[in-house]
Design an enzyme around this catalytic site. Sequence first.
Site, mmCIF file in Angstrom:
data_model
loop_
_atom_site.group_PDB
_atom_site.id
_atom_site.type_symbol
_atom_site.label_atom_id
_atom_site.label_comp_id
_atom_site.label_asym_id
_atom_site.label_seq_id
_atom_site.Cartn_x
_atom_site.Cartn_y
_atom_site.Cartn_z
ATOM 1 N N SER A 203 0.966 -1.267 0.054
ATOM 2 C CA SER A 203 -0.096 0.209 -0.087
ATOM 3 C C SER A 203 0.987 1.350 0.066
ATOM 4 O O SER A 203 1.814 1.323 0.889
ATOM 5 C CB SER A 203 -0.903 0.126 1.188
ATOM 6 O OG SER A 203 -1.861 -1.064 1.443
ATOM 7 N N ALA A 204 0.692 2.164 -1.026
ATOM 8 C CA ALA A 204 1.463 3.228 -1.150
ATOM 9 C C ALA A 204 1.462 4.139 0.143
ATOM 10 O O ALA A 204 0.264 4.319 0.768
ATOM 11 C CB ALA A 204 0.973 4.251 -2.328
ATOM 12 N N ASP A 272 -13.541 -3.478 12.411
ATOM 13 C CA ASP A 272 -12.382 -2.965 13.037
ATOM 14 C C ASP A 272 -12.050 -1.483 12.725
ATOM 15 O O ASP A 272 -10.865 -0.905 12.919
ATOM 16 C CB ASP A 272 -11.065 -3.799 12.936
ATOM 17 C CG ASP A 272 -10.114 -3.494 13.941
ATOM 18 O OD1 ASP A 272 -10.146 -3.420 15.091
ATOM 19 O OD2 ASP A 272 -8.706 -3.559 13.210
ATOM 20 N N GLU A 277 -8.808 8.894 9.842
ATOM 21 C CA GLU A 277 -7.917 10.048 9.801
ATOM 22 C C GLU A 277 -8.488 10.704 8.500
ATOM 23 O O GLU A 277 -8.945 10.397 7.638
ATOM 24 C CB GLU A 277 -6.627 9.219 9.271
ATOM 25 C CG GLU A 277 -5.940 8.801 10.607
ATOM 26 C CD GLU A 277 -4.584 8.449 10.150
ATOM 27 O OE1 GLU A 277 -3.793 8.824 9.210
ATOM 28 O OE2 GLU A 277 -3.787 7.582 10.981
#
Length: 403
Positions: A203-204, A272, A277
Amino acid sequence: MYREQLNLTSLDAPLQLRLEASWVQFHLGISRQGLYPRSSPVVSQLLQDMRRFPTISADYSQDEKALLGACDCSQIVKPSGVHLKLVLRFSDFGKAMFKPMRQQRDEETPADFFYFIDFQRHNAEIAAFHLDRILDFRRVPPTVGRLVNVTKEILEVTKNEILQSVFFVSPASNVCFFAKCPYMCKTEYAVCGNPHLLEGSLSAFLPSLNLAPRLSVPNPWIRSYSLAGKEEWEVNPLYCNTVKQTYPYNSSNRLLNIIDMAIFDFLIGNMDRHHYEMFTKFGDDGFLIHLDNARGFGRHSQDELSILSPLSQCCRIKKKTLLHLQLLAQADYRLSDVMRESLLEDQLSPVLTEPHLLALDRRLQIILQTVEACVEAHGEQSVVATDSAEQSVPDSSQANLTS
């Protein structure tokens, strides 16, 4: 720096940082509308680069490093040895989060497992990126599958002595490694190559926090993360009324974004989502970043309706989201078919088993039925909302993160 990372053993000329590198362009393209624009050639190039570029360093993630130094025992102790993830840096200086394969495609999460001790699945991260892009959210960082040579691409390029120390050769002559942490971190929790090659997701990385600060906010519908306790939303059907009176959910687009996130999590079966963010630059109406999706796609045979509580309790949904879901429910654009075709692009295809793909169609119908029940109870005008953030910035190029 490049020569140092390769321990001066490479005969190739040192590479220079290129502003046209795909990861740099990905960072520059983040806007108020999402992590990347629709049909982005930059994302396509970034996925290709993460799949093929050699690694020049490997290290534990910040989460893993924190576990080595401290344990917050006010939270339930999780067997973090099964949540191994590494930061890999490539020859173009881009970084990606590597999560190795822990489960076979056809394995389901056992029914007796709590959501907070479930395995993290590399294929769930890959599939979540594709689903997020299909839903036109564009809030999951670009993620791709890759066969990693754990000896050449991790062990031989890492300078972390702790990471070096947890590598070993199994009785089957496979190269393995495990997480180093205070508890539940033993060889039986190791991941192993075959004998060197190991599947994983990459994942970048997002821009560093000093360049693009992000806010981490507890999810109003957070779960208890204990063996017996329940949160207020689980016992109070009117809980959303309280949320709607609380900043920032009382005056911004934030609640609608929470509901978008709940719809996404319900489709992948992710229980979860304790925090979310967002970039501080975009303010209260900024999009929520859908990070850490590895606990999705665990059980195709069960639909966890509690994940949809933000939608069912608040009875609100963006018009754009609803129209997109309705389109993906039509036979010509069936969600499972679109996902199946999209996932064929990945090197590790098939990423999902057929039961998981079919579960997407079933869950999509449950979402639409929930919206229909809300409309019957409250009227379409009260339920279907216009996304004010989309109307306020017509030109995304004027609102780039790093402009």
